[in-house]
Design a protein around this motif. Structure first.
Motif, PDB file in Angstrom:
ATOM      1  N   UNK A   1       0.871  -1.184   0.000  1.00 51.81           N
ATOM      2  CA  UNK A   1       0.000   0.000   0.000  1.00 51.81           C
ATOM      3  C   UNK A   1       0.902   1.227   0.000  1.00 51.81           C
ATOM      4  N   UNK A   2       0.782   2.051  -1.034  1.00 53.97           N
ATOM      5  CA  UNK A   2       1.597   3.261  -1.114  1.00 53.97           C
ATOM      6  C   UNK A   2       1.206   4.229  -0.011  1.00 53.97           C
ATOM      7  N   UNK A   3       2.215   4.824   0.633  1.00 48.36           N
ATOM      8  CA  UNK A   3       1.971   5.782   1.707  1.00 48.36           C
ATOM      9  C   UNK A   3       2.886   6.985   1.529  1.00 48.36           C
ATOM     10  N   UNK A   4       2.492   8.097   2.137  1.00 52.18           N
ATOM     11  CA  UNK A   4       3.336   9.293   2.104  1.00 52.18           C
ATOM     12  C   UNK A   4       4.561   9.059   2.972  1.00 52.18           C
ATOM     13  N   UNK A   5       5.675   9.592   2.539  1.00 52.06           N
ATOM     14  CA  UNK A   5       6.917   9.433   3.282  1.00 52.06           C
ATOM     15  C   UNK A   5       8.054  10.061   2.536  1.00 52.06           C
ATOM     16  N   UNK A   6       9.220  10.110   3.143  1.00 53.15           N
ATOM     17  CA  UNK A   6      10.366  10.708   2.464  1.00 53.15           C
ATOM     18  C   UNK A   6      10.714   9.940   1.198  1.00 53.15           C
ATOM     19  N   UNK A   7      11.088  10.671   0.166  1.00 54.24           N
ATOM     20  CA  UNK A   7      11.484  10.047  -1.096  1.00 54.24           C
ATOM     21  C   UNK A   7      12.830   9.365  -0.899  1.00 54.24           C
ATOM     22  N   UNK A   8      12.918   8.130  -1.346  1.00 55.39           N
ATOM     23  CA  UNK A   8      14.166   7.395  -1.200  1.00 55.39           C
ATOM     24  C   UNK A   8      15.266   8.063  -2.009  1.00 55.39           C
ATOM     25  N   UNK A   9      16.370   8.387  -1.362  1.00 57.74           N
ATOM     26  CA  UNK A   9      17.516   8.987  -2.028  1.00 57.74           C
ATOM     27  C   UNK A   9      18.408   7.869  -2.570  1.00 57.74           C
ATOM     28  N   UNK A  10      18.521   7.826  -3.888  1.00 56.61           N
ATOM     29  CA  UNK A  10      19.363   6.808  -4.518  1.00 56.61           C
ATOM     30  C   UNK A  10      20.787   7.334  -4.583  1.00 56.61           C
ATOM     31  N   UNK A  11      21.706   6.630  -3.979  1.00 53.64           N
ATOM     32  CA  UNK A  11      23.088   7.088  -3.928  1.00 53.64           C
ATOM     33  C   UNK A  11      23.725   7.072  -5.313  1.00 53.64           C
ATOM     34  N   UNK A  12      24.652   7.995  -5.521  1.00 52.83           N
ATOM     35  CA  UNK A  12      25.418   8.026  -6.759  1.00 52.83           C
ATOM     36  C   UNK A  12      26.406   6.872  -6.772  1.00 52.83           C
ATOM     37  N   UNK A  13      26.833   6.520  -7.980  1.00 57.50           N
ATOM     38  CA  UNK A  13      27.810   5.441  -8.104  1.00 57.50           C
ATOM     39  C   UNK A  13      29.093   5.777  -7.339  1.00 57.50           C
TER      40      UNK A  13
END
Length: 340
Positions: A144-156
């Protein structure tokens, strides 16, 4: 971000979690001590399952099926792994908690039920020798999608690094699993021909097993490290990092790429000799550290034979007779040379 809810009644049974790639050691059973969590809190991963693309599993009596799953450390396809601390609103199923040592190993099937409706929804695994995790049953839960912080994808360039030795000065269990998975991809890339391996820690991790599995003779294929921060070059086979969050494999122009867990790849490529994330008041980039690098274990490095077999089972090239012969030989003696 998502939470997972019981399919039967809709009750939420997890905290907010974001998806990451499945760790290579998810199917590993290691030693007899208590192991830490398989996954970081606030994350989840999906296990596609253990199926052989070239034949069905051998028929087995119903009474042995669950126990054999325990020895394979597998479950139904697409089960969802989360950290035990991210479970909410569940209760144990007492009749499915037997036969363990220091915790629960899930050998009797799902041992957690939804506290609202009582439907079995998950299996907690935390016995000695198992990475601690809760596996949500794919048919019993829904995201179930919920509001929350956007996942920060790390740089290579920010990839983490993991030393090859654990606090006991033994080879790291995740290293043994990660190299085993990479070896399973390296064999089809070799076309059954001898592969040369660069000197150093890469040779420590890969050369002995490659020499033990592939035929003798002069090398006809060549393995080299490729990835962020390394000069680009053309090689037959490139050993590249796999992103720990997205599972993406570093793209390059090599004839074939072999993915390796990013934290192991980063250590192989840089020997942990760089600061991956800039920090305030840090040492200037032009100044090199003068402390000695950590010592490596004195024992020979041994990739995990069981993890190697499970990874090889997922690959369609195993249908090739020469690769199937290697699989059968290791399956008969998973703890003998070159995995000893």
């Amino acid at each position: 971000m998502v939470v997972f809810a019981c399919t039967a009644c809709g009750a939420v049974i997890t905290a907010k979690v974001a998806r990451v790639a499945l760790p290579d050691h998810s199917s590993q059973k290691y030693g007899h001590g208590l192991l830490p969590n398989l996954l970081e809190p606030g994350t989840y991963a999906v296990d596609p399952g253990n199926g052989r693309p070239w034949q069905a599993w051998e028929p087995e009596p119903e009474e042995h099926r669950v126990r054999s799953q325990m020895y394979r450390i597998t479950g139904p396809p697409n089960r969802i792994g989360i950290a035990p601390g991210d479970v909410r609103g569940t209760v144990f199923i007492p009749e499915r908690l037997g036969g363990c040592c220091c915790g629960w190993d899930g050998q009797y099937g799902p041992n957690l039920a939804c506290a609202t409706c009582g439907c079995p929804v998950a299996t907690r695994v935390d016995d000695c020798g198992f990475w601690q995790v809760v596996w949500l049953e794919p048919d019993a839960v829904r995201p179930v999608a919920v509001a929350g912080p956007v996942q920060q994808v790390m740089d290579w360039e920010e990839l983490p690094s993991m030393p090859p030795a654990d606090p006991r000065d033994c080879w790291s269990a995740p290293w043994e699993a990660a190299v085993a998975v990479a070896l399973a991809h390296l064999l089809p890339a070799s076309d059954g021909k001898r592969v040369s391996v660069p000197d150093g820690l890469v040779a420590t991790a890969f050369r002995r097993v490659i020499d033990g599995l592939l035929p003798a003779g002069p090398p006809e294929r060549h393995l080299a490290l490729a990835g962020p921060g390394l000069s680009t070059g053309i090689t037959d086979i490139a050993l590249v990092p796999r992103h720990p969050q997205t599972g993406e494999v570093w793209p390059c122009d090599a004839g074939t790429v072999v993915p390796l867990a990013s934290d192991v790849w980063t250590y192989l490529a840089f020997h942990d000799d760089r600061r991956l994330v800039p920090a305030a008041r840090g040492m200037p980039a032009e100044v090199r550290r003068d402390d000695s690098p950590p010592l490596l274990p004195t024992a020979l490095f041994r990739p995990d034979g069981r993890v190697f077999l499970r990874a090889l089972e997922q690959l369609a090239p195993i249908r090739q007779p020469w690769l199937r012969r290697i699989y059968d030989r290791v399956k008969d003696r998973p703890y003998m040379h070159p995995f000893s």
